[in-house]
Design an enzyme around this catalytic site. Structure first.
Site, PDB file in Angstrom:
ATOM      1  N   GLY A  21       0.806  -1.210   0.000  1.00  0.00           N
ATOM      2  CA  GLY A  21       0.000   0.000   0.000  1.00  0.00           C
ATOM      3  C   GLY A  21       0.837   1.258   0.000  1.00  0.00           C
ATOM      4  O   GLY A  21       0.477   2.269  -0.626  1.00  0.00           O
TER       5      GLY A  21
ATOM      6  N   LYS B  93       0.506 -17.215  -9.604  1.00  0.00           N
ATOM      7  CA  LYS B  93       1.173 -16.689  -8.416  1.00  0.00           C
ATOM      8  C   LYS B  93       0.852 -17.526  -7.177  1.00  0.00           C
ATOM      9  O   LYS B  93       1.700 -17.691  -6.296  1.00  0.00           O
ATOM     10  CB  LYS B  93       0.782 -15.235  -8.178  1.00  0.00           C
ATOM     11  CG  LYS B  93       1.596 -14.616  -7.055  1.00  0.00           C
ATOM     12  CD  LYS B  93       1.218 -13.188  -6.749  1.00  0.00           C
ATOM     13  CE  LYS B  93       2.058 -12.673  -5.577  1.00  0.00           C
ATOM     14  NZ  LYS B  93       1.656 -11.322  -5.153  1.00  0.00           N
TER      15      LYS B  93
END
Length: 317
Positions: free
Chosen positions: A12, A189
């Site tokens: 973030g 992933k």
């Protein structure tokens, strides 16, 4: 754009800092003491993408404290086990024209968010650059294996909208492209993290060491085989025809590019935090149980990570 970044951890921080420096109006949400530090010292990034600093337009510890109430884009970067709670809090901030990007690890984030937010506003992101927290509001970008790939799992969002959002991210310095097959990348992933992140956390060695050792390589091969068996039973497809093709890319391309990388799961364990094992190997085990596919190696890996997680937390306390 008016952008809210929910979660100012390593990922973030990178998104919020670079988006702000690209000229967007950016609001950040996180817990204390992160909020106080970011308000007074701003955000900072180091590493392979250079040095960057930024002060956000607003930083808050709860959704109710946010003064801005209209956003074009929300980037959700919380851990997978917090997805449902975070999505429930975003209901009041995600208007009809707001898109929510789920920039998270693991399986189940889209399903959890869809319980609270319209699926036609949800974008899943396969993030495959590595960042680590140096201190609250400060992150280091350590590695990138490929572009971030974004998309709508059910293809409910137009290609034009996705391409525009991908371009916004790319322009701010986060290479991103859109795909109408985003879940193939997400599963790629998940397989990668299930094999490397969990085992790297247990043994506390970088990814390259896991591939070099015949015993750990054997364990990773078995985990990969089990995951592909589950995917085949569920009807999911990946970018690779089968487990053998995946392993060829895994050892030939993926591991070498991140050979010196240490598992983020290990960082969580060392700090006494809950890991995302339930959204990785744990999700594989759960899906396998529903489909009648046995996943014994993944099941043992889950138990080992949870044991290490609990022992570390007890030691810190």
């Amino acid at each position: 754009m008016r952008i809210l970044v929910f979660g100012l951890g390593a990922l973030g921080t990178v998104y919020a800092c670079l988006l702000k420096n690209a000229g967007h109006f950016v609001v950040g949400i996180d817990r204390e003491p992160v909020v106080s530090r970011v308000k007074t010292q701003g955000l900072g990034i180091t590493g392979i993408w250079g040095e960057h600093t930024a002060f956000l337009d607003e930083v808050a510890s709860t959704v109710d404290e946010v003064q801005a109430r209209s956003f074009d884009l929300i980037v959700l970067t919380v851990k997978s086990f917090d997805t449902a709670e975070a999505a429930s809090k975003l209901v009041g901030l995600a208007g009809a024209g707001t898109y929510v990007v789920l920039a998270q690890n693991g399986y189940g984030n889209y399903e959890a968010a869809s319980a609270f937010l319209p699926p036609e506003q949800l974008i899943v992101a396969r993030v495959i650059f590595g960042s680590e927290t140096l201190e609250p509001g400060k992150a280091k970008v350590t590695v990138i294996a490929d572009d971030v790939v974004i998309g709508s799992p059910q293809n409910l969002i137009s290609e034009e909208v996705l391409a525009e959002i991908a371009e916004r991210f790319s322009t701010c310095g986060i290479p991103t492209r859109a795909s109408n097959e985003v879940m193939k990348y997400v599963w790629g992933k998940i397989i990668y993290n299930s094999a490397l992140n969990s085992l790297g956390a247990i043994l506390e060695v970088p990814y390259g060491k896991l591939a070099e050792n015949k015993y750990t390589a054997g364990l990773m091969d078995a985990m990969i085989d089990e995951i592909f068996a589950v995917l085949e039973a569920s009807g999911e497809t990946t970018l690779w025809a089968d487990a053998g093709a995946y392993r060829q890319a895994f050892y030939g391309q993926m591991v070498p590019s991140t050979a010196q990388h240490h598992a983020s799961m290990l960082q969580d364990i060392q700090r006494g935090r809950k890991t995302e094992i339930d959204a990785l190997n744990g999700a594989v085990v759960e899906l396998g149980m529903k489909l009648g596919i046995d996943t014994p190696v993944n099941r043992v890996i889950v138990s080992l990570v949870k044991a290490k997680e609990e022992l570390s937390r007890q030691r810190i306390e």
